[in-house]
Design an enzyme around this catalytic site. Sequence first.
Site, PDB file in Angstrom:
ATOM      1  N   HIS B  26       0.831  -1.212  -0.062  1.00 26.89           N
ATOM      2  CA  HIS B  26       0.034  -0.087   0.149  1.00 26.89           C
ATOM      3  C   HIS B  26       0.991   1.344  -0.126  1.00 26.89           C
ATOM      4  CE1 HIS B  26      -4.140  -2.074   1.218  1.00 26.89           C
ATOM      5  NE2 HIS B  26      -3.151  -2.739   1.276  1.00 26.89           N
ATOM      6  N   THR B  27       0.421   2.314  -0.765  1.00 24.10           N
ATOM      7  CA  THR B  27       1.224   3.304  -0.734  1.00 24.10           C
ATOM      8  C   THR B  27       1.208   4.255   0.568  1.00 24.10           C
ATOM      9  OG1 THR B  27       0.552   3.870  -3.104  1.00 24.10           O
ATOM     10  CG2 THR B  27       1.558   5.587  -1.916  1.00 24.10           C
ATOM     11  N   THR B  28       2.217   4.374   1.161  1.00 22.04           N
ATOM     12  CA  THR B  28       2.219   5.207   2.496  1.00 22.04           C
ATOM     13  C   THR B  28       2.802   6.783   2.461  1.00 22.04           C
ATOM     14  OG1 THR B  28       4.478   4.069   2.972  1.00 22.04           O
ATOM     15  CG2 THR B  28       2.584   2.752   3.880  1.00 22.04           C
TER      16      THR B  28
END
Lengths: 245, 247
Positions: B26-28
């Site tokens: 997931h893009t953090t």
Amino acid sequence: MFRNNYDNDASTWSPQGRIFQVEYASEAVKQGSAVVGLKSKEHVVLVAVKRSPNELASYQKKIVRIDDHMGIAMAGLTSDARVLSNYLRSEAMRSKMIYGRALPVGRAVNAIGDKAQTNTQEYGRRPYGVGLLVIGQDDTGPHLYEFSPSGIVSEYYAYSIGARSQSARTNLERNFEKFEDMSLRELVIHGLRALRDTLQQGKQLDTLNTSIGFVGKDTKMTILDGENTQAYLDLLDEGEAMETE
Amino acid sequence: MDPIEFRLPHTIQRPKATPNHGPRTHTTRPIVTGTSVIAFKYKDGIMMAADCLASYGSLARFRNEKRLMSVGETTLLGVSGDMSDFQHMQHTLESLLTQEYDMDDGQKLGTKSVYKCISNIMYNRRTKGDPLWNAYVIGGLDNGQKMLGFVDLYGTTYQSATIATGFGGHLAQPILRRRVEGREDELSEEEAVQILDECMRVLFYRDARSLNKLRRAKVTAQGVEISEPYMLETNWSFAESITGYGS
């Protein structure tokens, strides 16, 4: 007849290169009551004869609205038609939701054409038993398409499918070149004239058995039934009266 | 088979077979980023500008990046935020355009459709908790009508005569609003360029993640045109009069 050897399923070709199950499905379309479609520069129209199985029953709906810019008329197994119209409606909605635009008519018809084709090739499936005339308006103008159980899709200036539709087609062939510049009203009346040719002896078009649908550049998909068809039916009769004088 | 089916990558559409329970991705946080994009409507269409920098944190890493792209013949897309997410969007849009071309049915994908499509993608990604970390500016001419919109990583959308992302929202937007609002149909190209340059100059002075090398683009009835990179004249002489400036 030896036709019976190759007609058990849609995955079997006959030696003459025919798939009988698909041809039998087209017979179901020919059993349905006639529908006529025709288009001009600005509008495209559907007219249909509704049938009722007996006096107690209602007249079967023949024209269905898919979206503000698209509609269909059916001939054949109405249950199959329902499934296809629900699919078209969801595709039309998806187009508006994802791309903010009305589903282009040609794409819609090819989508159901492809769906129908799989039923003519996969083992264990049966072809759809309904033919449709699809009308719609998009960026490239008004369109009229025929959809058949074989999955074949064709575009027309004017066409007819269903029982005794050949008489209507003959009428349309004679007149279609005039349709281009006609007004909506004239187009509907010509459609009704062609439709009348498909009726059996003694039968008439009336407000109970006639259905009219149309769509155009500045006209949303509209369907007229019952009393709303009276005005056009009157014009049809007037036209007749004038011609005989 | 379905002509308008959307094949989205595994992060959005669950694979049909039993998934191989690999690591979740997931893009953090954004890594390589672009700063402001500014755009506004003018007499002939839309004008947009963005600098040529893709920063790696505080490092001015890639100094010849293209943050403005054309989508079809009538739409211009500007991007700020994570560059890898932008590249993903580029691939998706390229596929979409190819599919539309292959349809070969005279239909054209208008600016409104591109805008709606990008908005749907962005919102759906945010709903999965795996956003595309960008702010997009989408402008174009739809049947002669000027359209200018914004979509961000939350899926928030709005349309306006003037749009600015990032620092541009703070520094350029007030200038744009004063100079453009109400005059969208009168602003000549010369004046539009002048307003654009003025805003980009302010941004170069004050945005610490900007670069004095920018591209300008316009959409008009003749199509999309993206300029070659150019520099703005700046005056740093005031620095000498300030103790400690620049040290």
